[in-house]
Design a protein around this motif. Structure first.
Motif, PDB file in Angstrom:
ATOM      1  N   ALA A 186       8.371   3.687  -2.112  1.00 23.39           N
ATOM      2  CA  ALA A 186       7.237   2.927  -2.654  1.00 23.39           C
ATOM      3  C   ALA A 186       7.130   1.561  -1.981  1.00 23.39           C
ATOM      4  CB  ALA A 186       7.387   2.771  -4.160  1.00 23.39           C
ATOM      5  N   ASN A 187       8.266   0.877  -1.799  1.00 22.89           N
ATOM      6  CA  ASN A 187       8.239  -0.439  -1.156  1.00 22.89           C
ATOM      7  C   ASN A 187       7.811  -0.321   0.312  1.00 22.89           C
ATOM      8  OD1 ASN A 187       9.104  -1.604  -3.511  1.00 22.89           O
ATOM      9  ND2 ASN A 187      11.239  -1.751  -2.893  1.00 22.89           N
ATOM     10  N   TRP A 188       8.360   0.666   0.991  1.00 22.62           N
ATOM     11  CA  TRP A 188       8.032   0.867   2.405  1.00 22.62           C
ATOM     12  C   TRP A 188       6.537   1.139   2.560  1.00 22.62           C
ATOM     13  CZ3 TRP A 188      10.441   5.334   5.805  1.00 22.62           C
ATOM     14  CH2 TRP A 188      10.247   5.035   7.161  1.00 22.62           C
ATOM     15  N   PHE A 189       6.028   2.011   1.706  1.00 25.25           N
ATOM     16  CA  PHE A 189       4.602   2.333   1.734  1.00 25.25           C
ATOM     17  C   PHE A 189       3.751   1.095   1.462  1.00 25.25           C
ATOM     18  CE2 PHE A 189       0.846   3.334  -0.851  1.00 25.25           C
ATOM     19  CZ  PHE A 189       0.121   4.099   0.059  1.00 25.25           C
ATOM     20  N   ALA A 190       4.170   0.289   0.488  1.00 19.82           N
ATOM     21  CA  ALA A 190       3.396  -0.899   0.120  1.00 19.82           C
ATOM     22  C   ALA A 190       3.273  -1.864   1.296  1.00 19.82           C
ATOM     23  CB  ALA A 190       4.042  -1.591  -1.074  1.00 19.82           C
ATOM     24  N   ARG A 191       4.352  -2.050   2.031  1.00 16.83           N
ATOM     25  CA  ARG A 191       4.301  -2.975   3.176  1.00 16.83           C
ATOM     26  C   ARG A 191       3.351  -2.465   4.261  1.00 16.83           C
ATOM     27  NH1 ARG A 191       9.959  -3.226   2.719  1.00 16.83           N
ATOM     28  NH2 ARG A 191      10.629  -5.057   1.542  1.00 16.83           N
ATOM     29  N   LEU A 192       3.391  -1.153   4.510  1.00 14.22           N
ATOM     30  CA  LEU A 192       2.488  -0.599   5.516  1.00 14.22           C
ATOM     31  C   LEU A 192       1.031  -0.719   5.083  1.00 14.22           C
ATOM     32  CD1 LEU A 192       4.464   2.605   6.547  1.00 14.22           C
ATOM     33  CD2 LEU A 192       3.870   0.696   8.042  1.00 14.22           C
ATOM     34  N   LEU A 193       0.778  -0.372   3.834  1.00 13.19           N
ATOM     35  CA  LEU A 193      -0.590  -0.454   3.330  1.00 13.19           C
ATOM     36  C   LEU A 193      -1.101  -1.890   3.391  1.00 13.19           C
ATOM     37  CD1 LEU A 193      -2.974   1.031   2.038  1.00 13.19           C
ATOM     38  CD2 LEU A 193      -1.959   0.553  -0.191  1.00 13.19           C
ATOM     39  N   TRP A 194      -0.234  -2.828   2.994  1.00 12.23           N
ATOM     40  CA  TRP A 194      -0.622  -4.237   2.978  1.00 12.23           C
ATOM     41  C   TRP A 194      -0.987  -4.716   4.379  1.00 12.23           C
ATOM     42  CZ3 TRP A 194      -2.492  -7.720   0.012  1.00 12.23           C
ATOM     43  CH2 TRP A 194      -2.405  -9.071   0.337  1.00 12.23           C
ATOM     44  N   ARG A 195      -0.295  -4.198   5.375  1.00  9.18           N
ATOM     45  CA  ARG A 195      -0.563  -4.595   6.759  1.00  9.18           C
ATOM     46  C   ARG A 195      -2.027  -4.330   7.132  1.00  9.18           C
ATOM     47  NH1 ARG A 195       2.211  -4.948  11.772  1.00  9.18           N
ATOM     48  NH2 ARG A 195       0.988  -4.157  13.533  1.00  9.18           N
ATOM     49  N   TRP A 196      -2.588  -3.263   6.606  1.00 11.94           N
ATOM     50  CA  TRP A 196      -3.954  -2.885   6.970  1.00 11.94           C
ATOM     51  C   TRP A 196      -5.017  -3.455   6.041  1.00 11.94           C
ATOM     52  CZ3 TRP A 196      -1.257   2.364   6.694  1.00 11.94           C
ATOM     53  CH2 TRP A 196      -0.512   2.574   7.853  1.00 11.94           C
ATOM     54  N   VAL A 197      -4.700  -3.589   4.765  1.00 11.65           N
ATOM     55  CA  VAL A 197      -5.755  -3.941   3.801  1.00 11.65           C
ATOM     56  C   VAL A 197      -5.748  -5.402   3.382  1.00 11.65           C
ATOM     57  CG1 VAL A 197      -5.775  -1.590   2.899  1.00 11.65           C
ATOM     58  CG2 VAL A 197      -4.348  -3.319   1.790  1.00 11.65           C
ATOM     59  N   ALA A 198      -4.740  -6.172   3.805  1.00  9.68           N
ATOM     60  CA  ALA A 198      -4.670  -7.577   3.399  1.00  9.68           C
ATOM     61  C   ALA A 198      -5.959  -8.345   3.719  1.00  9.68           C
ATOM     62  CB  ALA A 198      -3.458  -8.253   4.046  1.00  9.68           C
ATOM     63  N   PRO A 199      -6.573  -8.134   4.902  1.00 10.79           N
ATOM     64  CA  PRO A 199      -7.808  -8.882   5.193  1.00 10.79           C
ATOM     65  C   PRO A 199      -8.943  -8.604   4.222  1.00 10.79           C
ATOM     66  CG  PRO A 199      -6.894  -7.923   7.207  1.00 10.79           C
ATOM     67  CD  PRO A 199      -6.143  -7.325   6.055  1.00 10.79           C
ATOM     68  N   HIS A 200      -8.871  -7.491   3.500  1.00 11.23           N
ATOM     69  CA  HIS A 200      -9.934  -7.143   2.560  1.00 11.23           C
ATOM     70  C   HIS A 200      -9.623  -7.607   1.136  1.00 11.23           C
ATOM     71  CE1 HIS A 200     -12.037  -4.715   5.552  1.00 11.23           C
ATOM     72  NE2 HIS A 200     -10.860  -4.250   5.906  1.00 11.23           N
ATOM     73  N   GLY A 201      -8.493  -8.277   0.940  1.00  9.00           N
ATOM     74  CA  GLY A 201      -8.174  -8.821  -0.372  1.00  9.00           C
ATOM     75  C   GLY A 201      -7.651  -7.822  -1.374  1.00  9.00           C
ATOM     76  N   LEU A 202      -7.205  -6.667  -0.919  1.00  8.59           N
ATOM     77  CA  LEU A 202      -6.704  -5.654  -1.842  1.00  8.59           C
ATOM     78  C   LEU A 202      -5.308  -6.013  -2.340  1.00  8.59           C
ATOM     79  CD1 LEU A 202      -7.500  -2.806  -2.961  1.00  8.59           C
ATOM     80  CD2 LEU A 202      -6.152  -1.846  -1.114  1.00  8.59           C
ATOM     81  N   VAL A 203      -5.101  -5.931  -3.644  1.00  7.06           N
ATOM     82  CA  VAL A 203      -3.799  -6.177  -4.250  1.00  7.06           C
ATOM     83  C   VAL A 203      -3.064  -4.844  -4.377  1.00  7.06           C
ATOM     84  CG1 VAL A 203      -2.595  -6.893  -6.351  1.00  7.06           C
ATOM     85  CG2 VAL A 203      -4.540  -8.217  -5.507  1.00  7.06           C
ATOM     86  N   VAL A 204      -1.843  -4.787  -3.881  1.00  7.98           N
ATOM     87  CA  VAL A 204      -1.030  -3.573  -3.972  1.00  7.98           C
ATOM     88  C   VAL A 204      -0.067  -3.735  -5.140  1.00  7.98           C
ATOM     89  CG1 VAL A 204       0.582  -2.081  -2.754  1.00  7.98           C
ATOM     90  CG2 VAL A 204      -1.244  -3.219  -1.492  1.00  7.98           C
ATOM     91  N   LEU A 205      -0.134  -2.831  -6.115  1.00  7.46           N
ATOM     92  CA  LEU A 205       0.595  -2.996  -7.371  1.00  7.46           C
ATOM     93  C   LEU A 205       1.549  -1.833  -7.603  1.00  7.46           C
ATOM     94  CD1 LEU A 205      -0.826  -4.239 -10.704  1.00  7.46           C
ATOM     95  CD2 LEU A 205       0.388  -2.064 -10.659  1.00  7.46           C
ATOM     96  N   ASN A 206       2.793  -2.170  -7.918  1.00 14.56           N
ATOM     97  CA  ASN A 206       3.795  -1.172  -8.294  1.00 14.56           C
ATOM     98  C   ASN A 206       3.995  -1.250  -9.807  1.00 14.56           C
ATOM     99  OD1 ASN A 206       6.126   0.292  -8.853  1.00 14.56           O
ATOM    100  ND2 ASN A 206       7.165  -0.312  -6.983  1.00 14.56           N
TER     101      ASN A 206
END
Length: 439
Positions: free
Chosen positions: A92-112
């Protein structure tokens, strides 16, 4: 007129490790390969609680590098995957970091949702659910009946004793809290049974010991973060007509539902093969198709099939006449004929398979081109987006093209399938398929 925060809810609570421990890629020979991440989790253990071992991470990354075809961004892909992992991480943590790399510019919050602070905030949901078990089952019964009345099959199998709550032990294992019907709840598979009042006290004192099933989860989401709209895929959306029963128990309204966009990627060689075989884009969608069988039939397969049927029919008639002419010799004649026919039928089937292989060898290039289309668009008989890992596209073209596509942020765009054509280094959305047509 109000600030809105887009949130991606990671399914870190799920305990089906076999569902998330692998991806599928097309290898150097254009064959489908399953890359599996080994882990030493326990049965029932949430993904959030399973720590990845460095050797396992290194193993799956090396296999990915060996299997993926050589491509301009392959080395960068593996470096990015490796850099996103930290010792002690869960998937879950590994996935979150990868997802954040792509969606951070769009302001998406990744929540566990497994973070302890969030579990504490969810305590009222656990308490209210456990305190109204009969009401939960009555409302779920009505919701299931309403779905069945439409002629649709419920997306979740009905479990009449499931309270919709899981008990989570100190090792992160989830066990269904099932209603015994005698004022107690039992952790299914663990053997722990206690009065409902005892579980209620635990929910107040230790809310991190509980987790929601797929029908209660939307209520937890709405409790933690008041939901303007829920964006999901077809299965996630299909849960909600059942989940509305749980919403009623909690005196909440089901949020508006938005079906997420879908995307189908067409590499250059697929486009060339589609053009060669006169397969128009507007006739293709995410529904898997068998191109090779139909084309092979036109190239001579129908002739082989017709000859095989004629051979079988002729042989059956000849053996029938033989048996009729000699039946007066006794019932053994029919037994002899049946046995011989079975042997002959097996031989004919072997002969037909050999002839079919000859036909396939003659048209090997054509079949390879058609199978290439099938493997990219309908991987292994599944829609591309449901089966093919992004690693194949990422290694060939990087990732910047995705965030440059025109559909970001426009929820009013017509829902459908975006057809993305790759020509050289330029990607192009040629159409959005809605209700069977391309626009």
């Amino acid at each position: 007129g109000r600030p809105v925060v887009p949130v991606f809810w990671i399914a870190a609570e799920d305990h089906d490790w076999a569902e998330v421990d692998h991806v599928y890629v097309l290898d150097r020979q254009d064959e489908l390969v399953r890359l599996r991440l080994p882990a030493h989790g326990m049965p029932h253990q949430m993904v959030h609680a399973i720590q990845l071992q460095p050797a396992a991470v290194e193993q799956v990354l090396q296999e990915a590098y060996a299997r993926l075809p050589d491509a301009p961004d392959k080395a960068e892909l593996l470096r990015t995957l490796q850099a996103a992992w930290r010792p002690g991480d869960t998937l879950a943590n590994w996935f979150a970091r990868l997802l954040w790399r792509w969606v951070a510019p769009h302001g998406l919050v990744v929540l566990n949702p497994c973070w302890p602070g969030l579990r504490e905030l969810a305590a009222p949901v656990w308490e209210h659910t456990l305190a109204h078990l009969d009401h939960v089952q009555a409302e779920l019964e009505a919701a299931y009946a309403a779905v069945a009345a439409t002629g649709a099959s419920p997306e979740v199998v009905r479990d009449t004793t499931h309270s919709t709550v899981f008990y989570v032990d100190e090792r992160g294992r989830r066990f269904v809290l099932e209603d015994t019907g005698r004022g107690s709840l039992r952790a299914r598979g663990l053997g722990v049974e206690q009065p409902v009042a005892t579980w209620l006290a635990l929910a107040r004192e230790c809310p991190e010991s509980f987790s929601a099933n797929v029908l209660l989860r939307p209520v937890v989401q709405d409790h933690l973060l008041p939901t303007l709209a829920y964006v999901g895929g077809p299965s996630e959306i299909a849960y909600h007509p059942l989940a509305r029963g749980v919403f009623r128990v909690h005196e909440r309204n089901l949020p508006p539902l938005v079906l997420r966009d879908r995307l189908q990627w067409y590499p250059p060689e697929v486009l060339r093969n589609l053009e060669k075989w006169r397969l128009p884009l507007h006739e293709l969608d995410c529904t898997p198709r068998d191109l090779t069988t139909s084309v092979l039939a036109d190239l001579g397969g129908e002739r082989v099939t017709a000859a095989a049927v004629d051979l079988a029919t002729t042989a059956a008639a000849a053996w029938g006449r033989f048996a009729d002419a000699l039946r007066d010799l006794g019932p053994q004649v029919d037994s002899i004929v049946r046995a011989q026919r079975r042997r002959e039928q097996a031989g004919m089937e072997r002969a037909v398979r050999k002839v079919q292989r000859l036909l396939e060898q003659r048209h090997e290039t054509a079949l390879r081109q058609l199978r290439h289309i099938e493997r990219w668009l309908w991987t292994d008989g599944h829609p591309q987006e449901r089966r093919l890992s992004p690693l194949n596209v990422w290694s060939r073209y990087g990732w910047s093209w995705l965030v440059e596509l025109p559909f970001w942020g426009d929820y009013r765009a017509p829902l459908g399938v975006y057809h993305v054509l790759e020509r050289g280094l330029e990607s192009d959305v040629v159409g959005v398929e809605t209700e069977g047509s391309a626009t």
